[in-house]
Design a protein around this motif. Structure first.
Motif, PDB file in Angstrom:
ATOM      1  N   ALA A  82      28.913  36.008  32.952  1.00  0.00           N
ATOM      2  CA  ALA A  82      30.093  36.105  33.824  1.00  0.00           C
ATOM      3  C   ALA A  82      29.676  36.527  35.227  1.00  0.00           C
ATOM      4  N   GLY A  83      28.751  37.490  35.319  1.00  0.00           N
ATOM      5  CA  GLY A  83      28.276  37.926  36.638  1.00  0.00           C
ATOM      6  C   GLY A  83      27.609  36.808  37.410  1.00  0.00           C
ATOM      7  N   ASP A  84      26.798  36.004  36.726  1.00  0.00           N
ATOM      8  CA  ASP A  84      26.125  34.883  37.390  1.00  0.00           C
ATOM      9  C   ASP A  84      27.143  33.872  37.923  1.00  0.00           C
ATOM     10  N   LEU A  85      28.173  33.605  37.132  1.00  0.00           N
ATOM     11  CA  LEU A  85      29.219  32.681  37.594  1.00  0.00           C
ATOM     12  C   LEU A  85      29.934  33.247  38.818  1.00  0.00           C
ATOM     13  N   LEU A  86      30.263  34.520  38.768  1.00  0.00           N
ATOM     14  CA  LEU A  86      30.957  35.151  39.887  1.00  0.00           C
ATOM     15  C   LEU A  86      30.103  35.144  41.147  1.00  0.00           C
ATOM     16  N   ALA A  87      28.797  35.366  40.975  1.00  0.00           N
ATOM     17  CA  ALA A  87      27.914  35.425  42.142  1.00  0.00           C
ATOM     18  C   ALA A  87      27.593  34.052  42.701  1.00  0.00           C
ATOM     19  N   GLU A  88      27.273  33.100  41.808  1.00  0.00           N
ATOM     20  CA  GLU A  88      26.736  31.819  42.263  1.00  0.00           C
ATOM     21  C   GLU A  88      27.793  30.731  42.425  1.00  0.00           C
ATOM     22  N   ARG A  89      28.830  30.767  41.619  1.00  0.00           N
ATOM     23  CA  ARG A  89      29.830  29.698  41.648  1.00  0.00           C
ATOM     24  C   ARG A  89      31.098  30.098  42.389  1.00  0.00           C
ATOM     25  N   LEU A  90      31.409  31.399  42.379  1.00  0.00           N
ATOM     26  CA  LEU A  90      32.712  31.828  42.886  1.00  0.00           C
ATOM     27  C   LEU A  90      32.623  32.716  44.121  1.00  0.00           C
ATOM     28  N   ALA A  91      31.408  32.973  44.601  1.00  0.00           N
ATOM     29  CA  ALA A  91      31.219  33.794  45.810  1.00  0.00           C
ATOM     30  C   ALA A  91      32.023  35.088  45.729  1.00  0.00           C
ATOM     31  N   ALA A  92      31.864  35.780  44.597  1.00  0.00           N
ATOM     32  CA  ALA A  92      32.583  37.043  44.384  1.00  0.00           C
ATOM     33  C   ALA A  92      31.571  38.130  44.045  1.00  0.00           C
ATOM     34  N   PRO A  93      30.802  38.605  45.050  1.00  0.00           N
ATOM     35  CA  PRO A  93      29.719  39.543  44.751  1.00  0.00           C
ATOM     36  C   PRO A  93      30.181  40.883  44.190  1.00  0.00           C
ATOM     37  N   ILE A  94      31.318  41.393  44.643  1.00  0.00           N
ATOM     38  CA  ILE A  94      31.788  42.688  44.143  1.00  0.00           C
ATOM     39  C   ILE A  94      32.100  42.606  42.655  1.00  0.00           C
ATOM     40  N   GLU A  95      32.788  41.520  42.264  1.00  0.00           N
ATOM     41  CA  GLU A  95      33.100  41.334  40.854  1.00  0.00           C
ATOM     42  C   GLU A  95      31.830  41.082  40.045  1.00  0.00           C
ATOM     43  N   ALA A  96      30.861  40.375  40.649  1.00  0.00           N
ATOM     44  CA  ALA A  96      29.594  40.126  39.954  1.00  0.00           C
ATOM     45  C   ALA A  96      28.861  41.432  39.677  1.00  0.00           C
ATOM     46  N   VAL A  97      28.817  42.311  40.666  1.00  0.00           N
ATOM     47  CA  VAL A  97      28.167  43.614  40.481  1.00  0.00           C
ATOM     48  C   VAL A  97      28.835  44.375  39.338  1.00  0.00           C
ATOM     49  N   ALA A  98      30.146  44.325  39.280  1.00  0.00           N
ATOM     50  CA  ALA A  98      30.867  45.012  38.195  1.00  0.00           C
ATOM     51  C   ALA A  98      30.487  44.436  36.837  1.00  0.00           C
ATOM     52  N   ALA A  99      30.326  43.110  36.774  1.00  0.00           N
ATOM     53  CA  ALA A  99      29.948  42.473  35.509  1.00  0.00           C
ATOM     54  C   ALA A  99      28.546  42.896  35.075  1.00  0.00           C
ATOM     55  N   PHE A 114      19.732  43.785  35.543  1.00  0.00           N
ATOM     56  CA  PHE A 114      19.064  44.363  36.713  1.00  0.00           C
ATOM     57  C   PHE A 114      18.686  43.278  37.714  1.00  0.00           C
ATOM     58  N   LEU A 115      18.193  42.144  37.219  1.00  0.00           N
ATOM     59  CA  LEU A 115      17.817  41.044  38.116  1.00  0.00           C
ATOM     60  C   LEU A 115      19.038  40.510  38.861  1.00  0.00           C
ATOM     61  N   GLY A 116      20.162  40.410  38.165  1.00  0.00           N
ATOM     62  CA  GLY A 116      21.387  39.968  38.823  1.00  0.00           C
ATOM     63  C   GLY A 116      21.839  40.937  39.897  1.00  0.00           C
ATOM     64  N   LEU A 117      21.800  42.228  39.583  1.00  0.00           N
ATOM     65  CA  LEU A 117      22.151  43.235  40.587  1.00  0.00           C
ATOM     66  C   LEU A 117      21.233  43.149  41.795  1.00  0.00           C
ATOM     67  N   GLU A 118      19.928  43.046  41.534  1.00  0.00           N
ATOM     68  CA  GLU A 118      18.978  42.969  42.637  1.00  0.00           C
ATOM     69  C   GLU A 118      19.285  41.773  43.539  1.00  0.00           C
ATOM     70  N   ARG A 119      19.528  40.625  42.926  1.00  0.00           N
ATOM     71  CA  ARG A 119      19.767  39.398  43.694  1.00  0.00           C
ATOM     72  C   ARG A 119      21.022  39.503  44.553  1.00  0.00           C
ATOM     73  N   VAL A 120      22.123  39.966  43.949  1.00  0.00           N
ATOM     74  CA  VAL A 120      23.403  40.031  44.673  1.00  0.00           C
ATOM     75  C   VAL A 120      23.352  41.079  45.780  1.00  0.00           C
ATOM     76  N   LEU A 121      22.790  42.241  45.483  1.00  0.00           N
ATOM     77  CA  LEU A 121      22.757  43.312  46.480  1.00  0.00           C
ATOM     78  C   LEU A 121      21.785  43.001  47.620  1.00  0.00           C
TER      79      LEU A 121
END
Length: 218
Positions: A82-99, A114-121
Motif C-alpha cells: 500500500a505504501g509503494d502504491l501511495l508513493a509511486e502511483r498516487l503521489a501521496a508521500p505522507i500517507e505512504a510514510v504512515a503505511a 525501511f527502504l520505502g521510508l528511506e526512499r520517500v523521505l
C-alpha cells in the motif's frame, strides 16, 4: 460460518458466462461491505483493482488486507505494498510514510518498510530524518550484512548531507568494530580524516588499509 460471510461468498460466486470486470468489481465491493474482514473477498477485489489500474482503491484494499492478516510478516508486506502504491502511483508521500510505519509496527525489522521510508523521505530532502531511518534500520537489521549497509548509508548522509564528518567517523568505526578489514569503511574513514586535516589519524587508517590488503583471503 457467519451469515455475512455466506452472503459475501455468494456475492463473488462465479457466473457463466463470466461477468465483465466492472460487474465483478461492483459485486466484490458489495461483498466487502457485507463482510469487511473477509480476506478472500478482499484478495479478489485487490486483483480486480490491480487489473483495472485503480491504484487508490487497490491501496485501500491492501491496507484492509493488512488489518485482517493473522501473520505479521504478511500483514507488513501488505502495508508496504500500500505504501509503494501511495508513493509511486498516487503521489501521496505522507500517507505512504504512515503505511510503512504501520508495517514496522507489525514487524520492527521489516527491511522493505525501511527502504520505502528511506526512499520517500529522501525525496523531501529531510536528511536528518533519513539518517534516523538508517540508524533505526541498522539497529533492527536481521544480519550483519544488512546492518553494515545501513551504517554505510548513515555515515554518508551524516558526512556529506548534514556536514558532520566527525559524527560520520564514529559511525564508520562502528562498522570496523565487527568488520575490521572492511575496505570501503576504511577508505571512507581515510577521506574524512584528510578532509578534517587529521593527518596522524589518516596515516593510521592508511596503515590499516595496507594491512587489510596484505592479509590472506578468508
Amino acid at each position: 460460518m457467519a451469515p455475512e460471510c455466506n452472503r459475501a461468498r455468494r456475492a463473488v460466486k462465479p457466473e457463466f458466462p463470466p461477468p465483465s470486470n466492472g460487474s465483478r468489481t461492483r459485486r466484490c465491493r458489495r461483498a466487502s461491505a457485507l463482510a469487511p474482514r473477509h480476506a478472500r473477498v478482499l484478495e479478489v477485489l485487490a486483483g480486480l483493482h490491480e487489473r483495472r489500474g485503480e491504484w487508490k482503491e487497490l491501496a485501500e484494499v491492501d491496507a484492509a488486507l493488512a488489518g485482517v492478516e493473522a501473520d505479521p510478516e504478511r500483514g507488513a508486506t501488505m502495508h508496504v505494498r500500500a505504501g509503494d502504491l501511495l508513493a509511486e502511483r498516487l503521489a501521496a508521500p505522507i500517507e505512504a510514510v504512515a503505511a510503512y510505519k504501520s508495517a514496522l509496527a507489525l514487524v520492527p525489522s521489516h527491511q522493505p518498510a525501511f527502504l520505502g521510508l528511506e526512499r520517500v523521505l529522501a525525496r523531501s530532502g529531510d536528511w536528518s530524518v533519513v539518517r534516523e531511518v538508517c540508524r533505526a534500520a541498522a539497529e533492527a537489521a536481521p544480519d550483519e550484512g544488512a546492518r553494515i549497509a545501513w551504517l554505510r548509508k548513515q555515515a554518508a548522509l551524516t558526512a556529506w548531507r548534514l556536514g558532520k564528518p566527525r559524527e560520520a567517523m564514529e559511525v564508520l568505526e562502528r562498522i570496523l568494530e565487527t568488520a575490521e578489514q572492511d575496505v570501503q569503511a576504511l577508505r571512507d574513514l581515510f577521506v574524512l580524516h584528510v578532509r578534517e586535516k587529521q593527518w596522524r589519524d589518516a596515516a593510521d587508517v592508511l596503515a590499516r588499509l595496507a594491512a587489510s590488503a596484505s592479509a590472506p583471503a578468508g
